[in-house]
Every structure is written in structure tokens, then in C-alpha cells.
Design a protein around this motif. Structure first.
Motif, PDB file in Angstrom:
ATOM      1  N   PRO A  25       9.894   6.333   0.968  1.00 40.94           N
ATOM      2  CA  PRO A  25       8.871   7.330   0.627  1.00 40.94           C
ATOM      3  C   PRO A  25       9.329   8.383  -0.380  1.00 40.94           C
ATOM      4  O   PRO A  25       8.499   9.009  -1.047  1.00 40.94           O
ATOM      5  CB  PRO A  25       8.529   7.967   1.975  1.00 40.94           C
ATOM      6  CG  PRO A  25       8.822   6.892   2.981  1.00 40.94           C
ATOM      7  CD  PRO A  25      10.051   6.198   2.426  1.00 40.94           C
ATOM      8  N   ARG A  26      10.617   8.568  -0.549  1.00 44.40           N
ATOM      9  CA  ARG A  26      11.129   9.531  -1.545  1.00 44.40           C
ATOM     10  C   ARG A  26      10.753   9.139  -2.977  1.00 44.40           C
ATOM     11  O   ARG A  26      10.811   9.965  -3.887  1.00 44.40           O
ATOM     12  CB  ARG A  26      12.646   9.629  -1.457  1.00 44.40           C
ATOM     13  CG  ARG A  26      13.147  10.237  -0.196  1.00 44.40           C
ATOM     14  CD  ARG A  26      14.651  10.307  -0.206  1.00 44.40           C
ATOM     15  NE  ARG A  26      15.137  10.911   1.020  1.00 44.40           N
ATOM     16  CZ  ARG A  26      16.403  11.038   1.318  1.00 44.40           C
ATOM     17  NH1 ARG A  26      17.335  10.596   0.478  1.00 44.40           N
ATOM     18  NH2 ARG A  26      16.767  11.593   2.455  1.00 44.40           N
ATOM     19  N   TYR A  27      10.390   7.866  -3.182  1.00 50.29           N
ATOM     20  CA  TYR A  27      10.118   7.375  -4.530  1.00 50.29           C
ATOM     21  C   TYR A  27       8.635   7.428  -4.879  1.00 50.29           C
ATOM     22  O   TYR A  27       8.228   6.924  -5.925  1.00 50.29           O
ATOM     23  CB  TYR A  27      10.708   5.968  -4.687  1.00 50.29           C
ATOM     24  CG  TYR A  27      12.200   5.996  -4.471  1.00 50.29           C
ATOM     25  CD1 TYR A  27      13.056   6.450  -5.462  1.00 50.29           C
ATOM     26  CD2 TYR A  27      12.741   5.650  -3.236  1.00 50.29           C
ATOM     27  CE1 TYR A  27      14.422   6.532  -5.244  1.00 50.29           C
ATOM     28  CE2 TYR A  27      14.104   5.734  -3.009  1.00 50.29           C
ATOM     29  CZ  TYR A  27      14.944   6.179  -4.016  1.00 50.29           C
ATOM     30  OH  TYR A  27      16.294   6.269  -3.798  1.00 50.29           O
ATOM     31  N   ARG A  28       7.832   8.032  -4.019  1.00 54.63           N
ATOM     32  CA  ARG A  28       6.416   8.233  -4.339  1.00 54.63           C
ATOM     33  C   ARG A  28       6.319   9.081  -5.599  1.00 54.63           C
ATOM     34  O   ARG A  28       7.119   9.979  -5.825  1.00 54.63           O
ATOM     35  CB  ARG A  28       5.703   8.936  -3.188  1.00 54.63           C
ATOM     36  CG  ARG A  28       5.456   8.059  -2.009  1.00 54.63           C
ATOM     37  CD  ARG A  28       4.628   8.812  -0.964  1.00 54.63           C
ATOM     38  NE  ARG A  28       4.460   7.995   0.211  1.00 54.63           N
ATOM     39  CZ  ARG A  28       4.686   8.398   1.453  1.00 54.63           C
ATOM     40  NH1 ARG A  28       5.071   9.634   1.690  1.00 54.63           N
ATOM     41  NH2 ARG A  28       4.508   7.582   2.453  1.00 54.63           N
ATOM     42  N   GLY A  29       5.314   8.781  -6.399  1.00 55.81           N
ATOM     43  CA  GLY A  29       5.087   9.549  -7.612  1.00 55.81           C
ATOM     44  C   GLY A  29       5.687   8.930  -8.862  1.00 55.81           C
ATOM     45  O   GLY A  29       5.384   9.372  -9.966  1.00 55.81           O
ATOM     46  N   ILE A  65       1.062   2.681  -3.922  1.00 54.76           N
ATOM     47  CA  ILE A  65       0.231   1.786  -3.104  1.00 54.76           C
ATOM     48  C   ILE A  65       1.124   0.899  -2.235  1.00 54.76           C
ATOM     49  O   ILE A  65       0.881   0.728  -1.038  1.00 54.76           O
ATOM     50  CB  ILE A  65      -0.701   0.943  -3.995  1.00 54.76           C
ATOM     51  CG1 ILE A  65      -1.766   1.835  -4.639  1.00 54.76           C
ATOM     52  CG2 ILE A  65      -1.344  -0.201  -3.207  1.00 54.76           C
ATOM     53  CD1 ILE A  65      -2.535   1.166  -5.775  1.00 54.76           C
ATOM     54  N   ALA A  66       2.177   0.335  -2.830  1.00 54.58           N
ATOM     55  CA  ALA A  66       3.095  -0.532  -2.087  1.00 54.58           C
ATOM     56  C   ALA A  66       3.801   0.250  -0.976  1.00 54.58           C
ATOM     57  O   ALA A  66       3.937  -0.242   0.149  1.00 54.58           O
ATOM     58  CB  ALA A  66       4.114  -1.162  -3.028  1.00 54.58           C
ATOM     59  N   ILE A  67       4.241   1.453  -1.268  1.00 49.55           N
ATOM     60  CA  ILE A  67       4.932   2.268  -0.270  1.00 49.55           C
ATOM     61  C   ILE A  67       3.999   2.598   0.890  1.00 49.55           C
ATOM     62  O   ILE A  67       4.381   2.458   2.058  1.00 49.55           O
ATOM     63  CB  ILE A  67       5.511   3.556  -0.907  1.00 49.55           C
ATOM     64  CG1 ILE A  67       6.652   3.198  -1.873  1.00 49.55           C
ATOM     65  CG2 ILE A  67       5.984   4.527   0.173  1.00 49.55           C
ATOM     66  CD1 ILE A  67       7.122   4.356  -2.739  1.00 49.55           C
ATOM     67  N   ARG A  68       2.782   3.029   0.584  1.00 46.27           N
ATOM     68  CA  ARG A  68       1.818   3.339   1.653  1.00 46.27           C
ATOM     69  C   ARG A  68       1.568   2.120   2.531  1.00 46.27           C
ATOM     70  O   ARG A  68       1.534   2.216   3.757  1.00 46.27           O
ATOM     71  CB  ARG A  68       0.494   3.845   1.060  1.00 46.27           C
ATOM     72  CG  ARG A  68       0.493   5.323   0.751  1.00 46.27           C
ATOM     73  CD  ARG A  68      -0.897   5.872   0.492  1.00 46.27           C
ATOM     74  NE  ARG A  68      -1.645   5.160  -0.531  1.00 46.27           N
ATOM     75  CZ  ARG A  68      -1.559   5.413  -1.842  1.00 46.27           C
ATOM     76  NH1 ARG A  68      -0.753   6.355  -2.284  1.00 46.27           N
ATOM     77  NH2 ARG A  68      -2.279   4.716  -2.698  1.00 46.27           N
TER      78      ARG A  68
END
Length: 157
Positions: free
Chosen positions: A10-14, A21-24
Motif C-alpha cells: 500500500p505504500r506504493y499507492r499514487g 486499482i491492483a493494490i486495492r
């Protein structure tokens, strides 16, 4: 290339909307429960290929690269070795339909998946997945294909 633990993903969001989308999706679902084959997350923008794979020798294997998709690779069982190169020499023409090209070059980084780790290879980055480790010759893995287009091809010499 980014490699880290799934706990830190999740730290790589943004970084990119399709990576978000893949992380979520990954944070809300059990990827290990998916059947082998393709699972769509967001049409052609984000999908997952789950497979059982026999691993290969790293020595002499070519690096692959993609122009349209980043690969977020996660071993579900076992643990494969991967390699990464900053640049390479094209082996044959890029296959647009399959979004794959192959290069030879010097391996500049490597690691082992499994144990809750992931590797994210960006479009254009030569990478060598699915290599044997001393303890593992076969894995079950998930590869998230994340559209992030890089039109200049691999980082060729």
C-alpha cells in the motif's frame, strides 16, 4: 523495478492509477484462492494471470520486457529467483500482440520471491522471472498485468 513485502505494497499507492486499482484489489481479495488462468480486475487495464510454473536455470536465460504492461509478480507457493537488467541487446523483434520482447545483458540485481514478497517490473525493464532456487523447481504464482505503457521499448544498449 520495485521489490518489497506485500505488507508494504500500500505504500506504493499514487505511482499510477492502474497500480492503485491492483493494490486495492489485492488488499481486499485472496489471490491464492483464484483458479489458474486469467482473472479480470478492470478489463484490459488490470488483470491477473495465475499459473503453476516449472522453473528454469537462470544461466543463459534471456530477459523479457513489456511495453504496455508492468508485471506485479507474487509467488503463492514456493519461491523463484528473479533477475533484472538496466539495459540489454535485442534478441529478436518485439511481439506487439503478446507485449513481449527479449534481450540479453548483464544481470544487475536479483532476488527471491515467496515468503510474502513481490517484485514489480515496470514497462521497458528487462527482467528474468521463473528461475530455480536451490530449494525450489516449481511455483504457483500470480502475475498482475498493469497497463502503464512505455512506448520506447526496453532500455536497449
Amino acid at each position: 523495478m520495485i521489490t518489497d513485502t506485500l505488507q508494504n505494497l500500500p505504500r506504493y499507492r499514487g505511482l499510477h492509477k492502474n497500480l492503485d486499482i491492483a493494490i486495492r484489489w489485492l488488499m481486499a481479495h485472496d489471490v491464492a484462492a483464484l483458479p489458474n488462468g486469467r482473472t479480470e480486475v478492470d478489463g484490459e487495464a488490470v488483470f491477473i494471470n495465475v499459473m503453476d510454473a516449472d522453473l528454469r536455470d537462470a544461466e543463459g536465460a534471456a530477459f523479457e520486457y513489456h511495453r504496455r504492461y508492468a508485471d506485479l509478480q507474487i509467488d503463492l507457493t514456493g519461491g523463484e529467483r528473479w533477475g533484472w537488467a538496466a539495459s540489454g541487446t535485442e534478441e529478436k523483434p518485439f511481439d506487439e500482440g503478446a507485449d513481449v520482447g527479449f534481450v540479453t545483458g548483464a544481470e544487475e540485481a536479483s532476488g527471491v520471491l515467496g515468503g510474502g514478497r513481490f517484485a514489480l517490473f515496470m514497462p521497458g525493464e528487462p527482467h528474468k522471472p521463473s528461475c530455480r532456487t536451490p530449494d525450489c523447481a516449481r511455483v504457483r504464482k500470480a502475475v498482475f498485468k498493469i497497463e502503464m505503457r512505455h512506448d520506447k521499448g526496453a532500455y536497449l544498449e
